[in-house]
Design a protein around this motif. Structure first.
Motif, PDB file in Angstrom:
ATOM      1  N   SER A  74      35.143   7.287  42.880  1.00 13.22           N
ATOM      2  CA  SER A  74      36.071   6.149  42.882  1.00 13.22           C
ATOM      3  C   SER A  74      37.433   6.524  42.315  1.00 13.22           C
ATOM      4  O   SER A  74      38.322   5.662  42.241  1.00 13.22           O
ATOM      5  N   ALA A  75      37.590   7.782  41.920  1.00 17.06           N
ATOM      6  CA  ALA A  75      38.856   8.243  41.335  1.00 17.06           C
ATOM      7  C   ALA A  75      39.185   9.625  41.898  1.00 17.06           C
ATOM      8  O   ALA A  75      39.153  10.627  41.167  1.00 17.06           O
ATOM      9  N   PRO A  76      39.498   9.716  43.196  1.00 14.07           N
ATOM     10  CA  PRO A  76      39.681  11.029  43.833  1.00 14.07           C
ATOM     11  C   PRO A  76      40.801  11.860  43.230  1.00 14.07           C
ATOM     12  O   PRO A  76      40.700  13.094  43.197  1.00 14.07           O
ATOM     13  N   LEU A  77      41.872  11.229  42.763  1.00  8.95           N
ATOM     14  CA  LEU A  77      42.964  11.997  42.163  1.00  8.95           C
ATOM     15  C   LEU A  77      42.517  12.637  40.854  1.00  8.95           C
ATOM     16  O   LEU A  77      42.888  13.785  40.550  1.00  8.95           O
ATOM     17  N   VAL A  78      41.717  11.915  40.086  1.00  6.90           N
ATOM     18  CA  VAL A  78      41.169  12.473  38.850  1.00  6.90           C
ATOM     19  C   VAL A  78      40.228  13.635  39.181  1.00  6.90           C
ATOM     20  O   VAL A  78      40.243  14.669  38.518  1.00  6.90           O
ATOM     21  N   PRO A  85      41.942  20.066  37.306  1.00  4.70           N
ATOM     22  CA  PRO A  85      41.142  21.228  36.894  1.00  4.70           C
ATOM     23  C   PRO A  85      40.009  20.836  35.956  1.00  4.70           C
ATOM     24  O   PRO A  85      40.188  20.004  35.069  1.00  4.70           O
ATOM     25  N   PHE A  86      38.851  21.444  36.168  1.00  2.74           N
ATOM     26  CA  PHE A  86      37.666  21.340  35.306  1.00  2.74           C
ATOM     27  C   PHE A  86      36.942  20.001  35.393  1.00  2.74           C
ATOM     28  O   PHE A  86      35.792  19.905  34.947  1.00  2.74           O
ATOM     29  N   VAL A  87      37.571  18.957  35.922  1.00  2.00           N
ATOM     30  CA  VAL A  87      36.985  17.620  35.817  1.00  2.00           C
ATOM     31  C   VAL A  87      35.729  17.478  36.659  1.00  2.00           C
ATOM     32  O   VAL A  87      34.715  16.904  36.206  1.00  2.00           O
ATOM     33  N   ARG A  88      35.741  17.987  37.880  1.00  4.31           N
ATOM     34  CA  ARG A  88      34.617  17.743  38.785  1.00  4.31           C
ATOM     35  C   ARG A  88      33.308  18.268  38.189  1.00  4.31           C
ATOM     36  O   ARG A  88      32.264  17.630  38.298  1.00  4.31           O
ATOM     37  N   GLY A  89      33.329  19.423  37.571  1.00  5.43           N
ATOM     38  CA  GLY A  89      32.102  19.996  37.023  1.00  5.43           C
ATOM     39  C   GLY A  89      31.907  19.743  35.545  1.00  5.43           C
ATOM     40  O   GLY A  89      31.066  20.392  34.911  1.00  5.43           O
ATOM     41  N   TRP A  90      32.651  18.827  34.990  1.00  9.67           N
ATOM     42  CA  TRP A  90      32.636  18.613  33.526  1.00  9.67           C
ATOM     43  C   TRP A  90      31.237  18.307  33.003  1.00  9.67           C
ATOM     44  O   TRP A  90      30.750  18.951  32.068  1.00  9.67           O
TER      45      TRP A  90
END
Length: 229
Positions: A28-32, A36-41
């Protein structure tokens, strides 16, 4: 559902998020998600930090955040998660536990603060850049970084003796010592603000912070009247 304003939740709590729920939130937050690093946090086992609700945010959802390191643009990510997404909650690590991640030049200051904590029977915890470098191993610390600490005190009469000690360590420290005293009711006050107000009148006010918000509190409600600074 537990309200995050309940006393069992505190500012700076670290929340472990279920990876599936993290992926759904990022959907629901594609820009977030592209930062960097956020997707696999969450998959890396890294926690997020509890924050206050912003205006108009759904109070039934848990507000969380995480900062990215300077090399990744210093973005501050803010998301809302369902309560069921939180696997467990813990307080920030102690300074003693996180000291390994600090700049070696900080060692003398850290040792002095640890000794102060032992004398005053207070175990300081870390927040800020040192917290995130300790948790993730990513390069959060820079030459201009502060050392941000939380000092939980058991009774109000402990406040100024502890502040005296922090101020003395700061005099010879190679970096800025920042952070808060956590009062017995979980309200947080910035240690420098309280220290600088020590010679003021009893009705002088300082900022107190909690999950419920920010409010002005009388200095005399934190430190007994007549303390000899």
């Amino acid at each position: 559902m537990t309200d995050i304003r309940d006393r069992s939740w505190q500012r700076h709590d670290l929340l472990q998020v279920a990876p599936v729920a993290w992926r759904l939130a990022l959907g629901s937050a594609p820009l977030v998600a592209e930062l960097p690093f956020v997707r696999g946090w969450s998959e890396r086992g890294w926690p997020v930090i509890l924050r206050r609700h912003a205006e108009h945010e759904d109070s039934d959802l848990v507000p969380v955040g995480l900062p990215l390191p300077p090399g990744a643009g210093r973005h501050r990510v803010a998301l809302l998660l369902p309560r069921a997404a939180i696997l467990h909650i813990r307080r920030p690590p102690t300074l003693r536990a996180a000291a390994w991640a600090a700049d070696p030049a900080w060692r003398a200051t850290i040792n002095a603060l640890l000794e102060l904590g032992e004398r005053r029977h207070v175990e300081p915890a870390v927040v800020g850049s040192l917290l995130w470098q300790h948790l993730t191993g990513l390069p959060y610390l820079t030459p201009s970084s502060d050392l941000d600490l939380l000092w939980p005190i058991r009774c109000l009469r402990d406040a100024y003796p502890l502040l005296d000690g922090i101020a003395r360590v700061q005099q010879t420290a190679c970096l800025r010592i920042d952070g808060e005293l956590i009062l017995p009711d979980s309200t947080a006050v910035q240690w420098r603000e309280l220290w600088n107000a020590r010679l003021g009148s009893d009705d002088a006010e300082i900022l107190g912070k909690s999950l419920a918000g920010v409010r002005l509190i009388a200095r005399s409600s934190v430190v007994p009247s007549g303390y000899d600074a």
